[in-house]
Design an enzyme around this catalytic site. Structure first.
Site, PDB file in Angstrom:
ATOM      1  N   GLU A 273      21.124  37.259  10.528  1.00 16.90           N
ATOM      2  CA  GLU A 273      20.052  37.220   9.538  1.00 16.90           C
ATOM      3  C   GLU A 273      20.399  36.306   8.358  1.00 16.90           C
ATOM      4  O   GLU A 273      20.140  36.629   7.189  1.00 16.90           O
ATOM      5  CB  GLU A 273      19.718  38.633   9.045  1.00 16.90           C
ATOM      6  CG  GLU A 273      19.116  39.514  10.127  1.00 16.90           C
ATOM      7  CD  GLU A 273      18.698  40.881   9.604  1.00 16.90           C
ATOM      8  OE1 GLU A 273      19.315  41.368   8.638  1.00 16.90           O
ATOM      9  OE2 GLU A 273      17.755  41.456  10.155  1.00 16.90           O
TER      10      GLU A 273
ATOM     11  N   GLU B 240      16.204  43.146  16.837  1.00 15.81           N
ATOM     12  CA  GLU B 240      16.419  44.424  16.147  1.00 15.81           C
ATOM     13  C   GLU B 240      15.063  45.072  15.948  1.00 15.81           C
ATOM     14  O   GLU B 240      14.261  44.608  15.138  1.00 15.81           O
ATOM     15  CB  GLU B 240      17.074  44.240  14.768  1.00 15.81           C
ATOM     16  CG  GLU B 240      18.559  44.017  14.761  1.00 15.81           C
ATOM     17  CD  GLU B 240      19.125  44.045  13.339  1.00 15.81           C
ATOM     18  OE1 GLU B 240      18.417  44.530  12.420  1.00 15.81           O
ATOM     19  OE2 GLU B 240      20.260  43.589  13.156  1.00 15.81           O
TER      20      GLU B 240
END
Length: 304
Positions: free
Chosen positions: A183, A262
């Site tokens: 991320e 995710e």
């Protein structure tokens, strides 16, 4: 005489095993169009996050069996730098840190593995998995091309490659994907830094065609690399959120797999705040939408 010979041969087979059984079957994994392919055939990843340091080693296999019984075909795990290198240049892959054994056991239970070595991992883990000794030099700039960070980070990834690169699917192991950083688009947009982490993983032995980045849908331009497929991370608070998030993603990437790397089916509590809740029906509806559309997904709030 023949029966004795047969028994002798059977005993030898049991004790020593067959040569074929000792050589793991090699497979291929990659991307074609908008989906993953395993041995040239479309493959939908259905995964759950399971972190080996958070589970006592003696429970690993039981948890993996439960994951398989739930219908998962893959498990996803971070690798925790601070657990494995408690002091500079001193590595620990024993006991509960034996990540290679964890991955082998996953394969034995019929599961593939997605690896997330960071080196930054977040994971609701102290300092995102960075070892505390990095802070001895207060001038260090983590998650940048600063040599004070990149030299130890590259050395760590190289050492990890010795443990885990042989367990990639092209070598007969279960690792099908390895994530580059984590991320990063929510932190910065330094693509030179991301390319250096990418190169460090390739140099450590991780197969280039099985690397990917992961970001929130809106952050894809900041954190992704043009040459790698992208996973997107999101949760679902309302009906249709999965469809909306993939629509945002496709604004930036018209090709490549649809992969929710995710899926936040739960949420963590912040100290002093109210207990977090999610709507089970909404979560199930969005998950069903992804599975019905052939999207790959890894459920994050699983952890084992």
């Amino acid at each position: 005489m023949r029966s004795r010979l047969f028994i002798l041969l059977l005993v030898c087979f049991v004790i020593y095993g067959s040569g074929f059984a000792q050589t793991p079957a090699k497979h291929s994994f990659g991307v074609e169009g908008n989906h993953f392919v395993l041995d040239g055939k479309p493959f939908q990843v259905i995964s759950g996050e399971m972190h080996y340091p958070r589970i006592p080693r003696e429970y690993w296999r039981a948890r993996l069996r439960m994951a398989r019984a739930m219908g998962l075909n893959t498990i996803t795990t971070y690798v925790f730098w601070n657990e494995h290198e408690p002091r500079p240049g001193v590595y620990d892959f024993t006991g509960n840190n034996d990540v290679a054994e964890f991955i082998r056991e996953a394969q034995q239970e019929g599961l593939y593995v997605i690896l997330r070595p960071g080196p930054y991992i977040c994971a609701e883990w102290e300092w995102g998995g960075y070892p505390s000794w990095l802070l001895k030099d207060h001038s260090i700039k983590v998650r940048t091309t600063d040599p004070k960070f990149m030299v130890p980070a590259t050395a760590w990834l190289k050492r990890l490659g010795q443990e885990l690169a042989p367990l990639q699917i092209g070598n007969g192991g279960p690792i099908i994907l390895t994530q580059v950083e984590n991320e990063y688009g929510s932190y910065g947009n330094d693509h030179v830094y991301m390319e250096q982490i990418h190169k460090a993983l390739v140099d450590a032995g991780f197969t280039k065609s099985q690397l990917y980045t992961a970001d929130g849908p809106e952050e894809v331009p900041n954190g992704s690399l043009a040459e790698l497929p992208v996973g997107i991370n999101f949760g679902a608070g309302h009906a249709g959120d999965a469809e909306k998030n993939f629509a945002v993603f496709r604004k930036f990437r018209t090709d490549g797999p649809s992969f929710n790397s995710e899926y936040w089916a739960g949420w963590f509590d912040h100290w002093g705040s109210k207990h977090a809740h999610t709507n089970t029906a909404v979560q199930a509806e969005n998950l069903k939408w992804m599975l019905d559309h052939g999207d790959s997904v890894s459920i994050y709030m699983f952890h084992g």
